[in-house]
Design a protein around this motif. Structure first.
Motif, PDB file in Angstrom:
ATOM      1  N   ASP A 183       0.845  -1.190   0.000  1.00  0.00           N
ATOM      2  CA  ASP A 183       0.000   0.000   0.000  1.00  0.00           C
ATOM      3  C   ASP A 183       0.881   1.240   0.000  1.00  0.00           C
ATOM      4  N   PHE A 222       5.519   4.190   0.081  1.00  0.00           N
ATOM      5  CA  PHE A 222       5.073   2.840  -0.238  1.00  0.00           C
ATOM      6  C   PHE A 222       5.631   1.909   0.817  1.00  0.00           C
ATOM      7  N   GLU A 224       0.217   5.041  -8.221  1.00  0.00           N
ATOM      8  CA  GLU A 224       0.905   4.006  -7.441  1.00  0.00           C
ATOM      9  C   GLU A 224       1.410   2.855  -8.296  1.00  0.00           C
ATOM     10  N   ILE A 225       0.679   2.481  -9.335  1.00  0.00           N
ATOM     11  CA  ILE A 225       1.060   1.324 -10.153  1.00  0.00           C
ATOM     12  C   ILE A 225       2.428   1.533 -10.806  1.00  0.00           C
ATOM     13  N   ALA A 284       4.987   0.026  -8.419  1.00  0.00           N
ATOM     14  CA  ALA A 284       4.690  -1.283  -7.837  1.00  0.00           C
ATOM     15  C   ALA A 284       5.858  -2.265  -7.997  1.00  0.00           C
ATOM     16  N   GLU A 285       6.391  -2.371  -9.192  1.00  0.00           N
ATOM     17  CA  GLU A 285       7.494  -3.309  -9.413  1.00  0.00           C
ATOM     18  C   GLU A 285       8.743  -2.880  -8.631  1.00  0.00           C
ATOM     19  N   ALA A 305      -3.054  -6.323  -2.461  1.00  0.00           N
ATOM     20  CA  ALA A 305      -2.973  -4.901  -2.776  1.00  0.00           C
ATOM     21  C   ALA A 305      -4.366  -4.420  -3.193  1.00  0.00           C
ATOM     22  N   TYR A 313      -3.470  -1.076  -7.768  1.00  0.00           N
ATOM     23  CA  TYR A 313      -2.387  -1.879  -8.321  1.00  0.00           C
ATOM     24  C   TYR A 313      -2.884  -2.895  -9.348  1.00  0.00           C
ATOM     25  N   GLN A 314      -4.126  -2.772  -9.753  1.00  0.00           N
ATOM     26  CA  GLN A 314      -4.706  -3.749 -10.674  1.00  0.00           C
ATOM     27  C   GLN A 314      -4.328  -3.423 -12.113  1.00  0.00           C
ATOM     28  N   SER A 315      -3.491  -4.259 -12.696  1.00  0.00           N
ATOM     29  CA  SER A 315      -3.140  -4.137 -14.111  1.00  0.00           C
ATOM     30  C   SER A 315      -2.604  -5.479 -14.585  1.00  0.00           C
ATOM     31  N   PHE A 344       1.258  -5.742 -14.107  1.00  0.00           N
ATOM     32  CA  PHE A 344       1.707  -6.025 -12.747  1.00  0.00           C
ATOM     33  C   PHE A 344       1.406  -7.469 -12.362  1.00  0.00           C
TER      34      PHE A 344
END
Length: 99
Positions: A11, A36, A58-59, A62-63, A87, A91-93, A96
């Protein structure tokens, strides 16, 4: 006793930066940064932290935060990839998920 991490949480939170700084960006809320964190479910202790500009989504980071994970063990190399990650929708993709 070896550390066992079943589920970790990812998060980010907005932190106001009234005095500025290198990782500060202007947003609707004001100037600030995003912190983060990746925390272990059982004790809630951070196992990875990252401070970035508050403007990008945010995405985009993420990595980068996942690559910061190092879970120490009594024996052997640290764990770098968790088995389960929770998450929020930010972060939904597909990219990712593939990562």
């Amino acid at each position: 006793m070896d550390w066992v991490f079943v589920l970790i949480h990812l998060d980010a939170g907005f932190v106001p930066a009234k005095k500025g700084g290198t990782k500060v960006g202007k947003t609707k809320v004001g100037k600030g940064s995003k912190v983060f964190s990746v925390v272990e479910n059982k004790k809630g202790l951070p196992i990875a932290l990252l401070v970035e500009n508050a403007n990008p989504h945010e995405i985009n980071f993420a990595e980068k935060i996942i690559n910061e994970i190092r879970i120490l063990q009594r024996r052997g190399a640290p764990i770098k990839k968790p088995k389960l990650l929770a998450a929020d929708k930010g972060y939904q993709s597909q990219a990712f998920r593939a990562f």
